[in-house]
Enzyme design. Structure first.
Site, short mmCIF file in Angstrom:
data_model
loop_
_atom_site.label_atom_id
_atom_site.label_comp_id
_atom_site.label_asym_id
_atom_site.label_seq_id
_atom_site.Cartn_x
_atom_site.Cartn_y
_atom_site.Cartn_z
N ALA A 34 0.82 -1.21 0.00
CA ALA A 34 0.00 0.00 0.00
C ALA A 34 0.86 1.27 0.00
O ALA A 34 0.77 2.10 -0.90
CB ALA A 34 -0.93 -0.02 1.20
N ARG A 66 -6.58 -0.75 -1.59
CA ARG A 66 -5.64 0.28 -1.12
C ARG A 66 -4.31 0.32 -1.86
O ARG A 66 -3.52 1.23 -1.64
CB ARG A 66 -5.36 0.08 0.38
CG ARG A 66 -4.55 -1.19 0.68
CD ARG A 66 -4.50 -1.46 2.16
NE ARG A 66 -3.60 -2.56 2.49
CZ ARG A 66 -3.83 -3.85 2.26
NH1 ARG A 66 -4.94 -4.22 1.66
NH2 ARG A 66 -2.96 -4.76 2.62
N LYS A 81 3.96 -8.32 -7.33
CA LYS A 81 3.74 -6.88 -7.21
C LYS A 81 4.84 -6.07 -7.90
O LYS A 81 4.56 -5.08 -8.57
CB LYS A 81 3.67 -6.49 -5.73
CG LYS A 81 2.42 -6.97 -5.05
CD LYS A 81 2.38 -6.55 -3.59
CE LYS A 81 1.13 -7.13 -2.94
NZ LYS A 81 1.05 -6.83 -1.49
N VAL A 105 13.88 -9.31 0.84
CA VAL A 105 15.03 -8.57 1.35
C VAL A 105 15.39 -9.05 2.76
O VAL A 105 14.52 -9.21 3.61
CB VAL A 105 14.76 -7.05 1.35
CG1 VAL A 105 15.93 -6.30 1.97
CG2 VAL A 105 14.50 -6.58 -0.07
N ASP A 125 6.09 -3.82 5.79
CA ASP A 125 4.90 -4.04 6.60
C ASP A 125 5.18 -4.60 7.99
O ASP A 125 4.29 -5.10 8.64
CB ASP A 125 3.90 -4.93 5.85
CG ASP A 125 4.49 -6.30 5.54
OD1 ASP A 125 5.61 -6.59 6.00
OD2 ASP A 125 3.83 -7.07 4.83
N ASN A 126 6.45 -4.51 8.45
CA ASN A 126 6.69 -4.93 9.84
C ASN A 126 7.95 -4.25 10.40
O ASN A 126 8.81 -3.78 9.66
CB ASN A 126 6.77 -6.45 9.95
CG ASN A 126 7.94 -7.03 9.20
OD1 ASN A 126 9.06 -7.06 9.72
ND2 ASN A 126 7.72 -7.47 7.98
N CYS A 182 3.14 -9.06 12.59
CA CYS A 182 2.59 -7.84 12.03
C CYS A 182 1.14 -7.65 12.41
O CYS A 182 0.47 -8.55 12.90
CB CYS A 182 2.76 -7.86 10.54
SG CYS A 182 2.59 -9.48 9.88
N CYS A 241 23.56 3.65 15.09
CA CYS A 241 23.89 4.94 14.46
C CYS A 241 25.02 5.70 15.14
O CYS A 241 25.33 6.82 14.75
CB CYS A 241 22.64 5.82 14.34
SG CYS A 241 22.09 6.54 15.89
#
Ligand SMILES: [Zn+2]
Lengths: 337, 69
Positions: A34, A66, A81, A105, A125-126, A182, A241
């Site tokens: 989405a 969506r 997709k 990935v 999505d997570n 999720c 970081c």
């Protein structure tokens, strides 16, 4: 020279020089669901130079309300997709070099994937993969425009857009186990578009002005909204970081290569990198055992013992109709012999 | 029951008087288990400061992380 970008150039904060900056931009969009659909369409229309969009999944009927790049025909044609997204995006703006990649990935391939891009836009999505992207982009020194949504609620956070700002790991010290899976709740498309709009606006601002790294949220149903300056949460010893970063999410390797897909009755199995599927050969091998067998350039799909099974070229398969990894493994073993 | 009026994420809400701390409020809103960032009257709270009291008319901003997208 046509008028394609004239209205964007007339927008004073961008102008002609800003548009030239945008035309040089090389963008990676993680996920073509989405959020990924919405931000990819905006960025391609805005005229970036190169856009890569990566996704591991097929288009389903339940996506269409969506995920704006896809049509009913894509579901019928059993398209991944990433492939359908590429086709649609190329048709929208031929100025942009669009590449769709069908890929799962993970820590093993993410660093290679992000090479050659100026920034990454979140369409995942997570939270687990977001923390992986956070590590990979911190290591590569490029921004990551985080976005997430569920229900009528969306949250955004641009990472790596300013010196000494906190990263996602600084904000989320430990990830509770329930966040590793999720959200299975529903979602409405207006909040998808709103969240993606904030991500893309930040990308355009990053290229032509200055982005403030604020954590922001919106709920389109309750009309709540929040914007928090999180700069004080920067951790001097952050594993992701700081100067002593070890990038823990890049160290996870390929150990967990089985996943129950987000909010779905689907298990993903991944074979070692040495094993790729020749889709036509797979189709011949399983022909006698299955029904509704179909294959195209990207997938082989069949029905086996009431489970729909999808083979991808990159050595993955999806077993639908179960959340149980053991069931999925047994079915696969029975099918491939 | 007396009610306390607080502003949460720009929306005015009535909460029971016995909701006395940020912790309580998060439980009352059903989001205590989430990954959160909380600001009380424009000051960001460290995770160990959620026992701070809340008063009538306080302004609270709460952002929780979600998985989907
Ligand atoms: Zn950090």
């Amino acid at each position: 020279m046509n008028e394609k970008y004239s209205r964007q150039e007339l927008f004073a904060p961008i102008g002609k020089s800003g548009q030239e900056q945008i035309r040089r931009l090389k963008v990676l969009i993680m996920g073509a669901g989405a959020l990924g659909s919405a931000s990819a369409e905006m960025l391609v229309r805005a005229g970036v130079r190169k856009l890569t969009i990566v996704d591991r999944d097929m288009i389903e009927w339940s996506n269409l309300h969506r995920q704006q790049l896809y049509t009913e025909q894509d579901v019928i044609d059993r398209l991944p997709k990433a492939i359908s997204a590429q086709n649609r995006l190329v048709a929208i703006n031929s100025d942009v070099a669009v590449t769709g990649i069908v890929m799962d990935v993970s820590a093993t391939n993410v660093e290679e994937l992000i090479k050659g891009h100026d920034l990454v836009v979140d369409g995942t999505d997570n939270m687990e993969i977001r923390l992986l992207m956070n590590d990979a982009t911190r290591k590569a020194g490029i921004p990551f425009f985080m976005g997430a949504c569920v229900g009528s609620y969306g949250v955004t956070f641009p990472i790596g857009v300013k010196q000494n700002q906190p990263c996602l790991h600084c904000l989320i010290e430990t990830l509770p186990s329930h966040m590793m899976t999720c959200d299975t709740a529903g979602v409405i498309s207006p909040v998808v578009v709103t969240t993606a709009a904030r991500q893309v606006a930040a990308v355009l601002k990053y290229k032509t002005g200055e982005v403030t790294p604020k954590l922001q949220s919106v709920d389109l149903w309750t009309e709540e909204h929040a914007s928090i300056d999180v700069s004080s949460f920067k951790k001097v010893d952050c594993p992701s970081c700081s100067s002593m970063a070890t990038y823990p999410f890049l160290q996870l390797g390929a150990a967990t290569r089985t996943a129950v897909l987000c909010g779905r009755d689907t298990v993903q199995l991944t074979f070692p990198p040495t094993r790729q599927f020749e889709l036509a050969e797979v189709a011949v091998a399983i022909e006698g055992k299955v029904t509704e067998l179909k294959h195209n350039d990207y997938v082989t799909v069949c029905l086996f013992q009431d489970h729909r099974i999808v083979f991808f070229r990159d050595g993955r398969l999806l077993v639908h109709g179960t959340k149980d990894v053991t069931v999925a493994r047994k079915l696969t073993a029975a099918l491939l012999g | 029951m007396t009610l306390k009026i607080v502003e949460v994420n720009g929306v005015t809400r009535e909460v029971p008087e016995d909701v006395q701390s940020v912790d309580h409020l998060l439980k009352h809103l059903g989001i205590a288990e989430r990954i959160l960032i909380v600001e009380l009257n424009r000051t960001i709270l460290e995770k160990n400061a959620y026992d701070q009291p809340i008063h009538n008319r306080d302004q609270i901003e709460i952002i929780h992380f979600v998985g989907g997208g």
